[in-house]
Scaffold this motif. Sequence first.
Motif, PDB file in Angstrom:
ATOM      1  N   GLU A  12      15.483  55.545  50.332  1.00 50.98           N
ATOM      2  CA  GLU A  12      15.720  54.530  51.353  1.00 50.98           C
ATOM      3  C   GLU A  12      16.504  53.335  50.806  1.00 50.98           C
ATOM      4  N   HIS A  13      16.310  53.027  49.528  1.00 50.51           N
ATOM      5  CA  HIS A  13      16.947  51.844  48.941  1.00 50.51           C
ATOM      6  C   HIS A  13      18.159  52.209  48.088  1.00 50.51           C
ATOM      7  N   ALA A  14      18.650  53.427  48.201  1.00 48.81           N
ATOM      8  CA  ALA A  14      19.804  53.851  47.414  1.00 48.81           C
ATOM      9  C   ALA A  14      21.092  53.287  48.002  1.00 48.81           C
ATOM     10  N   SER A  15      22.187  53.471  47.271  1.00 43.99           N
ATOM     11  CA  SER A  15      23.518  53.022  47.713  1.00 43.99           C
ATOM     12  C   SER A  15      24.393  54.251  47.923  1.00 43.99           C
ATOM     13  N   PRO A  16      24.318  54.886  49.096  1.00 46.62           N
ATOM     14  CA  PRO A  16      25.000  56.176  49.287  1.00 46.62           C
ATOM     15  C   PRO A  16      26.515  56.093  49.176  1.00 46.62           C
ATOM     16  N   ASN A  17      27.134  55.021  49.682  1.00 41.62           N
ATOM     17  CA  ASN A  17      28.593  54.930  49.618  1.00 41.62           C
ATOM     18  C   ASN A  17      29.095  54.850  48.184  1.00 41.62           C
ATOM     19  N   ARG A  18      28.439  54.043  47.378  1.00 47.23           N
ATOM     20  CA  ARG A  18      28.851  53.920  45.972  1.00 47.23           C
ATOM     21  C   ARG A  18      28.624  55.236  45.234  1.00 47.23           C
ATOM     22  N   VAL A  19      27.520  55.890  45.538  1.00 44.33           N
ATOM     23  CA  VAL A  19      27.223  57.168  44.883  1.00 44.33           C
ATOM     24  C   VAL A  19      28.237  58.230  45.285  1.00 44.33           C
ATOM     25  N   LEU A  20      28.569  58.312  46.569  1.00 46.23           N
ATOM     26  CA  LEU A  20      29.547  59.296  47.026  1.00 46.23           C
ATOM     27  C   LEU A  20      30.925  59.033  46.423  1.00 46.23           C
ATOM     28  N   LEU A  21      31.288  57.764  46.263  1.00 46.35           N
ATOM     29  CA  LEU A  21      32.577  57.425  45.664  1.00 46.35           C
ATOM     30  C   LEU A  21      32.678  57.977  44.244  1.00 46.35           C
ATOM     31  N   ILE A  22      31.702  57.649  43.416  1.00 42.53           N
ATOM     32  CA  ILE A  22      31.751  58.072  42.014  1.00 42.53           C
ATOM     33  C   ILE A  22      31.587  59.586  41.899  1.00 42.53           C
ATOM     34  N   SER A  23      30.673  60.161  42.690  1.00 44.57           N
ATOM     35  CA  SER A  23      30.413  61.595  42.606  1.00 44.57           C
ATOM     36  C   SER A  23      31.630  62.413  43.031  1.00 44.57           C
ATOM     37  N   SER A  24      32.295  61.994  44.122  1.00 45.36           N
ATOM     38  CA  SER A  24      33.457  62.748  44.589  1.00 45.36           C
ATOM     39  C   SER A  24      34.611  62.657  43.591  1.00 45.36           C
ATOM     40  N   PHE A  25      34.785  61.489  42.960  1.00 46.05           N
ATOM     41  CA  PHE A  25      35.848  61.368  41.958  1.00 46.05           C
ATOM     42  C   PHE A  25      35.564  62.272  40.755  1.00 46.05           C
ATOM     43  N   LEU A  26      34.340  62.230  40.238  1.00 46.08           N
ATOM     44  CA  LEU A  26      34.010  63.061  39.079  1.00 46.08           C
ATOM     45  C   LEU A  26      34.047  64.543  39.437  1.00 46.08           C
ATOM     46  N   ALA A  27      33.676  64.889  40.670  1.00 44.93           N
ATOM     47  CA  ALA A  27      33.756  66.291  41.087  1.00 44.93           C
ATOM     48  C   ALA A  27      35.201  66.754  41.157  1.00 44.93           C
ATOM     49  N   SER A  28      36.110  65.871  41.596  1.00 42.50           N
ATOM     50  CA  SER A  28      37.528  66.253  41.621  1.00 42.50           C
ATOM     51  C   SER A  28      38.075  66.419  40.209  1.00 42.50           C
ATOM     52  N   ILE A  29      37.624  65.583  39.274  1.00 44.32           N
ATOM     53  CA  ILE A  29      38.028  65.745  37.873  1.00 44.32           C
ATOM     54  C   ILE A  29      37.456  67.039  37.304  1.00 44.32           C
ATOM     55  N   ALA A  30      36.203  67.374  37.704  1.00 44.08           N
ATOM     56  CA  ALA A  30      35.607  68.633  37.253  1.00 44.08           C
ATOM     57  C   ALA A  30      36.405  69.827  37.772  1.00 44.08           C
ATOM     58  N   ALA A  31      36.949  69.727  38.984  1.00 44.15           N
ATOM     59  CA  ALA A  31      37.774  70.811  39.525  1.00 44.15           C
ATOM     60  C   ALA A  31      39.044  70.981  38.699  1.00 44.15           C
ATOM     61  N   ILE A  32      39.660  69.865  38.309  1.00 41.57           N
ATOM     62  CA  ILE A  32      40.860  69.933  37.461  1.00 41.57           C
ATOM     63  C   ILE A  32      40.522  70.561  36.113  1.00 41.57           C
ATOM     64  N   ALA A  33      39.423  70.106  35.516  1.00 41.26           N
ATOM     65  CA  ALA A  33      39.034  70.628  34.202  1.00 41.26           C
ATOM     66  C   ALA A  33      38.728  72.118  34.269  1.00 41.26           C
ATOM     67  N   SER A  34      38.035  72.544  35.326  1.00 40.19           N
ATOM     68  CA  SER A  34      37.677  73.961  35.449  1.00 40.19           C
ATOM     69  C   SER A  34      38.923  74.836  35.562  1.00 40.19           C
ATOM     70  N   CYS A  35      39.855  74.445  36.424  1.00 47.96           N
ATOM     71  CA  CYS A  35      41.072  75.250  36.597  1.00 47.96           C
ATOM     72  C   CYS A  35      41.950  75.223  35.351  1.00 47.96           C
ATOM     73  N   SER A  36      41.940  74.103  34.629  1.00 52.47           N
ATOM     74  CA  SER A  36      42.767  74.008  33.425  1.00 52.47           C
ATOM     75  C   SER A  36      42.177  74.821  32.278  1.00 52.47           C
ATOM     76  N   PHE A  37      40.847  74.734  32.081  1.00 52.53           N
ATOM     77  CA  PHE A  37      40.214  75.452  30.976  1.00 52.53           C
ATOM     78  C   PHE A  37      40.245  76.961  31.179  1.00 52.53           C
ATOM     79  N   THR A  38      40.153  77.393  32.426  1.00 49.17           N
ATOM     80  CA  THR A  38      40.232  78.842  32.693  1.00 49.17           C
ATOM     81  C   THR A  38      41.671  79.329  32.757  1.00 49.17           C
ATOM     82  N   ARG A  39      42.629  78.410  32.597  1.00 50.26           N
ATOM     83  CA  ARG A  39      44.055  78.720  32.582  1.00 50.26           C
ATOM     84  C   ARG A  39      44.535  79.373  33.882  1.00 50.26           C
TER      85      ARG A  39
END
Length: 720
Positions: A442-469
């Motif tokens: 109830e006292h969390a900050s969903p917008n801030r969490v979604l911002l950081i999580s979505s950015f790191l998830a997009s970086i994880a997508a780049i890393a996954s596709c790059s490492f698997t070539r």
Amino acid sequence: MAAIQSYLIILASFLGQSEKISDVPLQKEPARYAIEAPDVTVIGIPVSKVTIRALTVEGELDKEFSGHPQEILGLELWVKGVDTALPPFKNGILELKTDLTQNQKVFITQDLIIVDPDIRGTGSLEVYRISKWLSLLPPVLAVVLAIWFRNIILALLVSVWSGAVILAHGNLFLGFVHTLDTFVIHEIVEPGNPDNSHLMIILFTMFLGAMVGVMSVGGGSAALVNRLSKYASKREHSQLMTWFLGLIIFFDDYANSLLVGSSMRPMTDRMKVSREKLAFLVDSTAAPVSGIAIISTWVGVEIGYIADSYASLGMAEDYYTTFLYSLPYRFYPLQLLAFVWLVAYLGHDYGPMLKAEVRAIAFDQVIRPGRVNVVEAETVAEQGQLAHRLLLRNALIPLFVLLGLVMVGLMWTGTIEIERLNVERFESGQTLLQKNFRTVLEHASPNRVLLISSFLASIAAIASCSFTRVLSLNESVEAWSAGAKSMFLAILILVLAWSIATICDASHLDTAGVLVELLSGSLSPNWMPTITFLLAAAVSFATGSSWSTMGLLMPLSISVTYSLLVPLNEVDPNHHLMLGTIGGVLAGAIFGDHCSPISDTTILSSAAAGSDHLDHVLTQMPYAITVAVISLVFGYIPVGFGIQPYILLPVGLIVLFLILQFYGRSAEAEAEKILEAGISAEEFNNTKHEKDEEQSELTNKDEEEPDQQDESEEEPTEAD
């Protein structure tokens, strides 16, 4: 002699005076009163607050003044429907507030508020007052123009401009300038707002689009669809999967809309499910699930509204218990979730949605041809240029990173906020908050969490596709950029919708206040659940915000129901009419939000599903209205007369099943009929009226041509 000389001097000076002493104006003294009021008010609608401060000659607050001025013009105070004398100043300040829980309203009755008009130190303030019908113009224009031109961006721009013109006293050019440099820019930068919630929503929408773009180009989305296709061999299965995934992501409606829509879109496309249908499935499981989940980012807000309303009435209660007791009275979201499951399971549709589904099945057109591409992410993968290997991990890794970080982030930010609040509570001697899963969320900050999580998830997508070539680093970054850019038009719609909401808020046109004043009145307590549901739907539809609707109507509706129950000696925090009223506000806000083209969740659902926004609104609206009517007839009306919701909910579900079973039709069967009749995609996509006119013209032409040919052949014969 000297005396005569002095007399002559005085007489000469008197005769030489050009003006009478009585004609010389008195020097104006500094204002003795400072007035603070809204710059714009609606005629006949109460304002939130007016403050008058008594000042000294030096212009400072006169704290010793505690009486009444001689006269105050342009202000009226109404308590319980009776014009009441204004109270005295306290320590030099007179603060008049509209308090709907106490049935107290403050009205500005003139264009000029004047305090003590007969003295030289009078205080005055000019107020711009507008008609209540002008207050309703921007949202009405947005809806009408969107349907007329079938272009949501044009409709929203004109709507924002019209509101800005009204606020600019009718100046067309100034309204245009303020549309861009005031309202649109304000919604992005939000000056004075430390949370920067709008900018965070914009960024996490772009980052999520970037993540989906990398997943698509890297073949992860295709691999995920291939795996899910083993469990979904029919169109109905893919729709049920979408519904089930929407139930799982219950903690936040924004995360639900964006994640479910973008994840299921490739699969539903393969199963020939229209984008309009996918947007409906996503939108109808986002806010309803978050609104009724006992643990979500909505719970704290809803409980807070209930607690504030009850506290203002002096009712002490376990507010979370009241929230739980009100869940069965949320007829619209509960029945909507069941209705979505029935639509997916039975495979029956009706209205515009049936046409969209037939189009997708018969002609493999999941989106309407020729519509304005305002929300679809046209990535390289969707154009057929997939990676050379389809690896499931390139989809699962970013999705798991996103979900995992969201849950961890919500718990982390919620814990920090509780610790901060507990320090303040400890210093003030209040009871400390417990750290459990519900209170932390109830006292969390969903917008801030979604911002950081979505950015790191997009970086994880780049890393996954790059490492698997599967993709090179440069290709991954290009896919990331293309995915982020694909969300631009959706974000533009979102910003324009926020601009309309600001123009219509209580500080500007006060559209919600106008609707409340027009639709509220003295009623029997038995009708309060029904009235609050309809009123909440109207306010939410006009403003595009379910949360602001809850905040406005919860104290008003609860206080009115309370005042109606007091003469009956039936005041109880958990009285069925109180619970029905609470359920009506919360459910009506979601219903109006679903039908509104300026709703942020509706816009995000369109964006995630890749559907044209207006097509999504027009195809979803008949379904939402159907469920709302059933919620009224087999919900709020009978519950107001004492029938238990546990009886009404199954009855409403049966009625919804009968409507789909006997009124709805199978899209697959209709598609077969269309193909057997030899109707082309162009003919099918025309409206029935256009098709009838074209058919009539062709028939008349065919009938006229043989007659003309016969006449031309007969004329030479007669001449011979």
